[in-house]
Scaffold this motif. Structure first.
Motif, PDB file in Angstrom:
ATOM      1  N   LEU A   1       0.767  -1.083  -0.060  1.00  0.00           N
ATOM      2  CA  LEU A   1      -0.060  -0.041   0.284  1.00  0.00           C
ATOM      3  C   LEU A   1       0.921   1.130  -0.023  1.00  0.00           C
ATOM      4  N   ILE A   2       0.619   2.104  -0.696  1.00  0.00           N
ATOM      5  CA  ILE A   2       1.297   3.262  -0.811  1.00  0.00           C
ATOM      6  C   ILE A   2       0.704   4.605  -1.286  1.00  0.00           C
ATOM      7  N   VAL A   3       0.591   5.637  -0.224  1.00  0.00           N
ATOM      8  CA  VAL A   3      -0.231   6.609  -0.629  1.00  0.00           C
ATOM      9  C   VAL A   3       0.674   7.961  -0.933  1.00  0.00           C
ATOM     10  N   PHE A   4       0.544   8.585  -1.978  1.00  0.00           N
ATOM     11  CA  PHE A   4       1.212   9.723  -2.287  1.00  0.00           C
ATOM     12  C   PHE A   4       0.203  10.869  -1.832  1.00  0.00           C
ATOM     13  N   SER A   5       0.637  11.736  -1.047  1.00  0.00           N
ATOM     14  CA  SER A   5      -0.193  12.747  -0.418  1.00  0.00           C
ATOM     15  C   SER A   5       0.631  14.087  -0.360  1.00  0.00           C
ATOM     16  N   LYS A   6      -0.097  15.013   0.151  1.00  0.00           N
ATOM     17  CA  LYS A   6       0.514  16.139   0.600  1.00  0.00           C
ATOM     18  C   LYS A   6      -0.052  16.594   2.168  1.00  0.00           C
ATOM     19  N   SER A   7       0.979  17.091   2.737  1.00  0.00           N
ATOM     20  CA  SER A   7       0.414  17.102   4.290  1.00  0.00           C
ATOM     21  C   SER A   7      -0.593  18.051   4.659  1.00  0.00           C
ATOM     22  N   TYR A   8      -0.985  18.922   3.883  1.00  0.00           N
ATOM     23  CA  TYR A   8      -1.799  20.074   3.984  1.00  0.00           C
ATOM     24  C   TYR A   8      -3.353  19.926   3.294  1.00  0.00           C
ATOM     25  N   CYS A   9      -3.306  18.700   2.521  1.00  0.00           N
ATOM     26  CA  CYS A   9      -4.442  18.464   1.724  1.00  0.00           C
ATOM     27  C   CYS A   9      -5.698  17.763   2.607  1.00  0.00           C
ATOM     28  N   PRO A  10      -6.680  18.270   2.736  1.00  0.00           N
ATOM     29  CA  PRO A  10      -7.865  17.671   3.341  1.00  0.00           C
ATOM     30  C   PRO A  10      -8.296  16.405   3.031  1.00  0.00           C
ATOM     31  N   TYR A  11      -8.269  16.187   1.689  1.00  0.00           N
ATOM     32  CA  TYR A  11      -8.482  14.920   1.048  1.00  0.00           C
ATOM     33  C   TYR A  11      -7.633  13.828   1.356  1.00  0.00           C
ATOM     34  N   CYS A  12      -6.342  14.089   1.285  1.00  0.00           N
ATOM     35  CA  CYS A  12      -5.211  13.257   1.759  1.00  0.00           C
ATOM     36  C   CYS A  12      -5.414  12.878   3.275  1.00  0.00           C
ATOM     37  N   VAL A  13      -5.737  13.883   4.009  1.00  0.00           N
ATOM     38  CA  VAL A  13      -6.073  13.486   5.666  1.00  0.00           C
ATOM     39  C   VAL A  13      -7.334  12.507   5.545  1.00  0.00           C
ATOM     40  N   ARG A  14      -8.117  12.792   4.939  1.00  0.00           N
ATOM     41  CA  ARG A  14      -9.372  12.132   5.090  1.00  0.00           C
ATOM     42  C   ARG A  14      -8.983  10.398   4.547  1.00  0.00           C
ATOM     43  N   ALA A  15      -8.394  10.271   3.399  1.00  0.00           N
ATOM     44  CA  ALA A  15      -7.937   8.964   3.075  1.00  0.00           C
ATOM     45  C   ALA A  15      -7.178   8.357   3.927  1.00  0.00           C
ATOM     46  N   LYS A  16      -6.106   8.879   4.633  1.00  0.00           N
ATOM     47  CA  LYS A  16      -5.097   8.440   5.384  1.00  0.00           C
ATOM     48  C   LYS A  16      -5.791   7.944   6.658  1.00  0.00           C
ATOM     49  N   GLN A  17      -6.846   8.739   7.269  1.00  0.00           N
ATOM     50  CA  GLN A  17      -7.699   8.468   8.466  1.00  0.00           C
ATOM     51  C   GLN A  17      -8.291   7.151   8.090  1.00  0.00           C
ATOM     52  N   LEU A  18      -9.064   7.296   7.099  1.00  0.00           N
ATOM     53  CA  LEU A  18      -9.862   5.871   6.978  1.00  0.00           C
ATOM     54  C   LEU A  18      -8.975   4.592   6.668  1.00  0.00           C
ATOM     55  N   LEU A  19      -7.842   4.657   6.005  1.00  0.00           N
ATOM     56  CA  LEU A  19      -6.673   3.415   5.903  1.00  0.00           C
ATOM     57  C   LEU A  19      -6.366   3.169   7.346  1.00  0.00           C
ATOM     58  N   LYS A  20      -5.852   4.345   8.112  1.00  0.00           N
ATOM     59  CA  LYS A  20      -5.474   3.971   9.465  1.00  0.00           C
ATOM     60  C   LYS A  20      -6.845   3.288  10.304  1.00  0.00           C
ATOM     61  N   SER A  21      -7.885   3.720  10.184  1.00  0.00           N
ATOM     62  CA  SER A  21      -8.955   3.287  10.951  1.00  0.00           C
ATOM     63  C   SER A  21      -9.163   2.040  10.517  1.00  0.00           C
ATOM     64  N   LEU A  22      -9.026   1.387   9.298  1.00  0.00           N
ATOM     65  CA  LEU A  22      -8.746   0.006   8.828  1.00  0.00           C
ATOM     66  C   LEU A  22      -8.003  -0.781   9.451  1.00  0.00           C
ATOM     67  N   GLY A  23      -6.797  -0.087   9.993  1.00  0.00           N
ATOM     68  CA  GLY A  23      -5.685  -1.089  10.506  1.00  0.00           C
ATOM     69  C   GLY A  23      -4.497  -1.160   9.002  1.00  0.00           C
ATOM     70  N   ALA A  24      -4.705  -0.427   8.156  1.00  0.00           N
ATOM     71  CA  ALA A  24      -3.923  -0.548   7.043  1.00  0.00           C
ATOM     72  C   ALA A  24      -2.440  -0.176   7.317  1.00  0.00           C
ATOM     73  N   THR A  25      -1.729  -1.094   6.847  1.00  0.00           N
ATOM     74  CA  THR A  25      -0.084  -0.440   7.008  1.00  0.00           C
ATOM     75  C   THR A  25       0.170  -0.326   5.632  1.00  0.00           C
ATOM     76  N   GLY A  26       1.181   0.869   5.664  1.00  0.00           N
ATOM     77  CA  GLY A  26       1.894   0.852   4.212  1.00  0.00           C
ATOM     78  C   GLY A  26       2.728   2.235   4.236  1.00  0.00           C
ATOM     79  N   LYS A  27       3.193   2.551   2.985  1.00  0.00           N
ATOM     80  CA  LYS A  27       3.937   3.948   2.860  1.00  0.00           C
ATOM     81  C   LYS A  27       3.275   5.045   2.538  1.00  0.00           C
ATOM     82  N   ILE A  28       3.583   6.178   3.063  1.00  0.00           N
ATOM     83  CA  ILE A  28       2.878   7.253   2.720  1.00  0.00           C
ATOM     84  C   ILE A  28       4.000   8.227   2.399  1.00  0.00           C
ATOM     85  N   ILE A  29       4.120   8.684   1.357  1.00  0.00           N
ATOM     86  CA  ILE A  29       4.953   9.948   0.623  1.00  0.00           C
ATOM     87  C   ILE A  29       4.201  11.309   0.674  1.00  0.00           C
ATOM     88  N   GLU A  30       4.969  12.047   1.549  1.00  0.00           N
ATOM     89  CA  GLU A  30       4.231  13.370   1.538  1.00  0.00           C
ATOM     90  C   GLU A  30       4.935  14.141   0.420  1.00  0.00           C
TER      91      GLU A  30
END
Length: 107
Positions: free
Chosen positions: A15-44
């Motif tokens: 699992l890899i998420v290409f994100s931007k730290s200030y992006c609200p859509y990124c925050v929402r997606a990362k929170q959902l994945l975290k709530s599911l217990g997903a582990t992966g790499k996040i590139i800000e």
């Protein structure tokens, strides 16, 4: 060069998420994945010295310019709306489990 780097990151991570730290859509997606217990790499991308080049490479690879840009087991999932939709229709967790991105605790 950036395309090869991004492609390698996609291939090396279940699992890899290409994100931007200030992006609200990124925050929402990362929170959902975290709530599911997903582990992966996040590139800000906004914190990477070659983040702009990586984002340009992602457009070439995924045809998606926006973030988050999420890949599971090398397959492009999409952005926040795609991730939320996959969760709502019941396909996200099985994809994450199949990729080994969720640690399943057997009772």
């Amino acid at each position: 060069m950036a395309v090869a780097k991004v492609q390698q990151l996609i291939e090396e991570n279940a699992l890899i998420v290409f994100s931007k730290s200030y992006c609200p859509y990124c925050v929402r997606a990362k929170q959902l994945l975290k709530s599911l217990g997903a582990t992966g790499k996040i590139i800000e991308l906004d914190n990477e010295k070659d983040g702009a080049a990586m984002q340009t490479a992602l457009v070439e690879i995924s045809k998606q310019r926006t973030v988050p840009n999420i890949f599971i087991k090398g397959k492009h999932l999409g952005g926040c709306d795609d991730t939320v939709a996959a969760h709502r229709n019941g396909t996200l967790v099985p994809m994450l489990k199949d990729a080994g991105a969720i640690i399943v605790v057997e009772a």
